[in-house]
Design an enzyme around this catalytic site. Structure first.
Site, PDB file in Angstrom:
ATOM      1  N   ARG A  15       0.900  -1.061   0.244  1.00  0.00           N
ATOM      2  CA  ARG A  15      -0.412   0.191  -0.264  1.00  0.00           C
ATOM      3  C   ARG A  15       0.740   1.255   0.112  1.00  0.00           C
ATOM      4  O   ARG A  15       2.170   1.449   0.349  1.00  0.00           O
ATOM      5  CB  ARG A  15      -0.764   0.295   1.714  1.00  0.00           C
ATOM      6  CG  ARG A  15      -2.314  -1.030   0.933  1.00  0.00           C
ATOM      7  CD  ARG A  15      -2.361  -1.094   2.406  1.00  0.00           C
ATOM      8  NE  ARG A  15      -1.819  -1.800   3.325  1.00  0.00           N
ATOM      9  CZ  ARG A  15      -2.134  -2.011   4.862  1.00  0.00           C
ATOM     10  NH1 ARG A  15      -3.311  -1.284   4.948  1.00  0.00           N
ATOM     11  NH2 ARG A  15      -1.412  -3.016   5.508  1.00  0.00           N
ATOM     12  N   LYS A  75       1.756   1.894   6.974  1.00  0.00           N
ATOM     13  CA  LYS A  75       2.913   0.857   8.683  1.00  0.00           C
ATOM     14  C   LYS A  75       3.608   1.251   9.464  1.00  0.00           C
ATOM     15  O   LYS A  75       4.454   2.390   8.975  1.00  0.00           O
ATOM     16  CB  LYS A  75       3.121  -1.098   8.162  1.00  0.00           C
ATOM     17  CG  LYS A  75       1.842  -1.733   7.834  1.00  0.00           C
ATOM     18  CD  LYS A  75       0.481  -1.675   8.848  1.00  0.00           C
ATOM     19  CE  LYS A  75       0.645  -2.928   9.613  1.00  0.00           C
ATOM     20  NZ  LYS A  75       0.288  -2.997  10.424  1.00  0.00           N
ATOM     21  N   TYR A  94      -0.379   3.276  11.285  1.00  0.00           N
ATOM     22  CA  TYR A  94      -0.908   2.910  12.013  1.00  0.00           C
ATOM     23  C   TYR A  94       0.570   2.646  12.751  1.00  0.00           C
ATOM     24  O   TYR A  94       1.435   1.983  12.083  1.00  0.00           O
ATOM     25  CB  TYR A  94      -1.064   1.626  11.114  1.00  0.00           C
ATOM     26  CG  TYR A  94      -2.429   1.485  10.623  1.00  0.00           C
ATOM     27  CD1 TYR A  94      -3.450   1.814  11.448  1.00  0.00           C
ATOM     28  CD2 TYR A  94      -2.738   1.506   8.677  1.00  0.00           C
ATOM     29  CE1 TYR A  94      -4.859   1.729  10.576  1.00  0.00           C
ATOM     30  CE2 TYR A  94      -3.990   1.519   8.762  1.00  0.00           C
ATOM     31  CZ  TYR A  94      -5.466   2.051   9.373  1.00  0.00           C
ATOM     32  OH  TYR A  94      -6.049   1.805   8.965  1.00  0.00           O
ATOM     33  N   HIS A  96       0.406   0.806  15.984  1.00  0.00           N
ATOM     34  CA  HIS A  96      -0.318  -0.612  17.106  1.00  0.00           C
ATOM     35  C   HIS A  96       1.214  -0.435  18.158  1.00  0.00           C
ATOM     36  O   HIS A  96       1.667  -1.683  18.424  1.00  0.00           O
ATOM     37  CB  HIS A  96      -0.224  -1.820  16.078  1.00  0.00           C
ATOM     38  CG  HIS A  96      -1.762  -1.706  15.296  1.00  0.00           C
ATOM     39  ND1 HIS A  96      -3.192  -1.408  15.926  1.00  0.00           N
ATOM     40  CD2 HIS A  96      -1.555  -1.432  13.799  1.00  0.00           C
ATOM     41  CE1 HIS A  96      -3.180  -1.901  14.212  1.00  0.00           C
ATOM     42  NE2 HIS A  96      -2.478  -0.992  13.709  1.00  0.00           N
ATOM     43  N   GLU A 118      -5.322   4.174  14.060  1.00  0.00           N
ATOM     44  CA  GLU A 118      -5.856   3.734  15.456  1.00  0.00           C
ATOM     45  C   GLU A 118      -6.908   3.853  16.461  1.00  0.00           C
ATOM     46  O   GLU A 118      -7.277   3.523  16.536  1.00  0.00           O
ATOM     47  CB  GLU A 118      -5.509   1.922  15.189  1.00  0.00           C
ATOM     48  CG  GLU A 118      -4.417   2.497  16.372  1.00  0.00           C
ATOM     49  CD  GLU A 118      -2.601   2.356  15.993  1.00  0.00           C
ATOM     50  OE1 GLU A 118      -1.541   1.717  16.445  1.00  0.00           O
ATOM     51  OE2 GLU A 118      -2.422   2.365  14.971  1.00  0.00           O
ATOM     52  N   ASP A 270      -1.977  -8.074  14.858  1.00  0.00           N
ATOM     53  CA  ASP A 270      -0.612  -6.409  15.468  1.00  0.00           C
ATOM     54  C   ASP A 270      -0.461  -5.705  16.217  1.00  0.00           C
ATOM     55  O   ASP A 270      -0.380  -4.616  16.688  1.00  0.00           O
ATOM     56  CB  ASP A 270      -1.265  -5.886  13.926  1.00  0.00           C
ATOM     57  CG  ASP A 270      -2.389  -5.481  13.625  1.00  0.00           C
ATOM     58  OD1 ASP A 270      -3.397  -5.236  14.835  1.00  0.00           O
ATOM     59  OD2 ASP A 270      -3.240  -4.842  13.380  1.00  0.00           O
TER      60      ASP A 270
END
Length: 522
Positions: A15, A75, A94, A96, A118, A270
């Site tokens: 992505r 990510k 993101y 996490h 998130e 994740d």
């Protein structure tokens, strides 16, 4: 603001964090956008798409990270990117964090502002930037689970939807949120027998109104989970604790009660996973077996369908990115509490409860952080010369832009190949030990081929000469620079945000007005 889009380098991540349409929106709003060569290729966006909307395409990730005031990623940064993160730089991705203490400490040490997709959202638990990828992951979890139930993949050899005269597979979905809802809908649509388990009775009542007849809704207890596992063919972990670590609902001992060849797809991997035996895997090597049960632990499931995922993600993130670029993170978060909830780590401090609890760290409030930052803010003073009685002092285009734009106080014309030292009519005084670099404005370089030939030139704190900007026209046509045009950026040591003040005079130093840094300008 300068917004940077590096290529995603996490394994099998295809992505990209910004489409050409989003890049165009940012450039039209007056921001500079840098995209690393090839960043959008796997999502179907080649470099010429970006260049065509005013984006500067650069060769290396290091240049993107160095020049951008805000980095947008999909990510979290991987280990080789950690040294590139700068103090004060916004990183919007993101993260996490609860799944990796090493990542958390690296971002704390960097001093960056980590805004996690998130956890952006209102207090009611709606997570608008997580929702699109959760929708994709929920649907793909069933798709991948059905594949690994096949005997050639090591599964029990059962068809998810069955056929007339033969029972379909049983699918157990742990969690009734966005992932669980989409997984259940997908499995039910294929004809499977589906059970959703959740601890929120109001949510189960909502699902009762929208789910088809072949979906059962069960209140989740430890006993009920163990009982359902015994005859489930496919188990999908869809539990979410926003910003925190997912609870283990399936223990190692539970695997012995499951049918051999059953499949577990833990979408919560994740965030640490809701299955005790799960560990992160990749699209290249997605599964492993424990006690006869196949485990699928890919931590970036939507990355396998980058075209769909990129468009779905950027539709949601772009309005927030525009706000951050326009107002800087402090003002944007003050104006939008939903965005403020996305800040997980800021300026070396953890400011999100879920991250702090995951690793036993101290959580600090944004208000306390603001007080510390203002107390430590250094001051940079500027004395005006007679040639510049009226132009604005160097300033950032937005609150969190990396550099302070400085203007030419003269009008001149640069022929192709010509070099000129543009006068600013300003003398600068910095606190001892603070350093300043002169860097090019990417818009001038992209549109007109104007560069600073020895950039970044360094200005030491004892320099007291007029600031002059060495500029070169590398383009094919002559370019006119007008009085008041922004010609470069001043970036202060590690992107600190000093207070800029006008002063009637500055202190004298032994160095005085000699040449500064690598530019050689006197």
């Amino acid at each position: 603001m300068v917004v940077g889009i590096p290529s995603e380098i996490k394994q099998n991540e295809y992505r990209v964090a910004l489409t050409p349409a989003g890049a165009e929106a940012l450039t039209r709003a007056g921001h500079d956008v840098l995209v690393q060569t090839g960043a959008g290729r796997e999502s179907g966006f080649t470099d010429d798409f970006y260049a065509g909307v005013g984006v500067q395409v650069v060769d290396t990730a290091a240049e993107v990270w160095e020049r951008a005031g805000m980095i947008m990623k999909v990510k979290e940064p991987v280990a080789c990117e950690w040294p590139l993160i700068r103090d004060g730089q916004i990183v919007f991705a993101y993260f996490h964090f609860a799944a990796s203490e090493e990542l958390t400490r690296a971002v704390i040490d960097s001093g960056a502002i980590a805004i996690a997709y998130e956890t952006v959202g209102p207090e009611d638990g709606n997570l608008p930037l997580l929702t699109p990828m959760s929708e994709v992951a929920g649907r793909m979890a069933v798709q991948e689970g059905a594949r690994y139930l096949g005997r050639p993949s090591g599964g029990s050899g059962i068809l998810l939807g069955g056929v007339p005269g033969v029972l379909p597979a049983k699918v157990l979905v742990l969690g009734g949120g966005v992932v669980g809802t989409h997984a259940a809908s997908m499995a039910a649509g294929l004809g499977a027998r589906v059970s959703i388990m959740d601890i929120a009775l109001p949510r189960l009542r909502q699902l009762a109104d929208i789910m088809p007849a072949n979906v059962n809704l069960l209140f989740s207890t430890r006993y009920a989970v163990r009982k359902q596992l015994t005859d489930s063919d496919l188990v999908i972990g869809a539990v979410l604790v926003p910003g925190g670590r997912a609870p283990n609902l399936v223990k190692r001992g539970d695997l012995g009660t499951m049918r051999p060849g059953s499949v577990i797809v833990d979408v919560a991997v994740d965030q640490g996973g809701c299955v005790e035996t799960i560990r992160p895997t990749t699209h290249e090597d997605p599964v492993y077996e424990v006690d006869g049960v196949i485990h699928y632990g890919v931590s970036n499931i939507p990355g396998a369908v980058p075209r769909t995922s990129t468009l779905a993600l950027t539709n949601a993130t772009l309005p927030y990115a525009m706000h951050l670029a326009r107002s800087g993170w402090r003002r944007a978060c003050a104006e939008d509490p939903d965005l403020a909830r996305g800040i997980n780590v800021a300026a070396g401090r953890v400011v999100h409860r879920g991250v702090a609890d995951a690793f036993g760290m101290t959580m600090e409030s944004l208000r306390a952080l603001d007080a510390v930052d203002r107390r430590d803010q250094p001051r940079v003073r500027f004395k005006r010369l007679a040639t510049n009685p009226d132009l604005p002092l160097p300033a950032r285009a937005s609150v969190e832009a990396a550099g302070f734009d400085i203007r030419s106080c003269e009008t001149f014309r640069l022929a192709p190949g010509q070099i000129h030292a543009a006068a600013t009519g300003l003398v600068m005084e910095m606190p001892a030990g603070l350093e300043c670099q002169v860097r090019p404005r990417s818009g001038l370089a992209a549109r007109h081929g104007i560069t600073l030939p020895n950039s970044p030139g360094t200005i030491d704190s004892d320099y007291r000469g007029e600031l002059r900007i060495l500029m070169q026209n590398t383009g094919a046509e002559a370019v006119t620079i007008n009085r008041g045009d922004r010609v470069a950026q001043l970036v202060f040591g590690r992107c600190l945000s000093p207070r800029v003040e006008e002063a009637p005079g500055v202190t004298e130093t032994e160095r005085g007005s000699g040449g500064f840094g690598s530019t050689g300008v006197k």
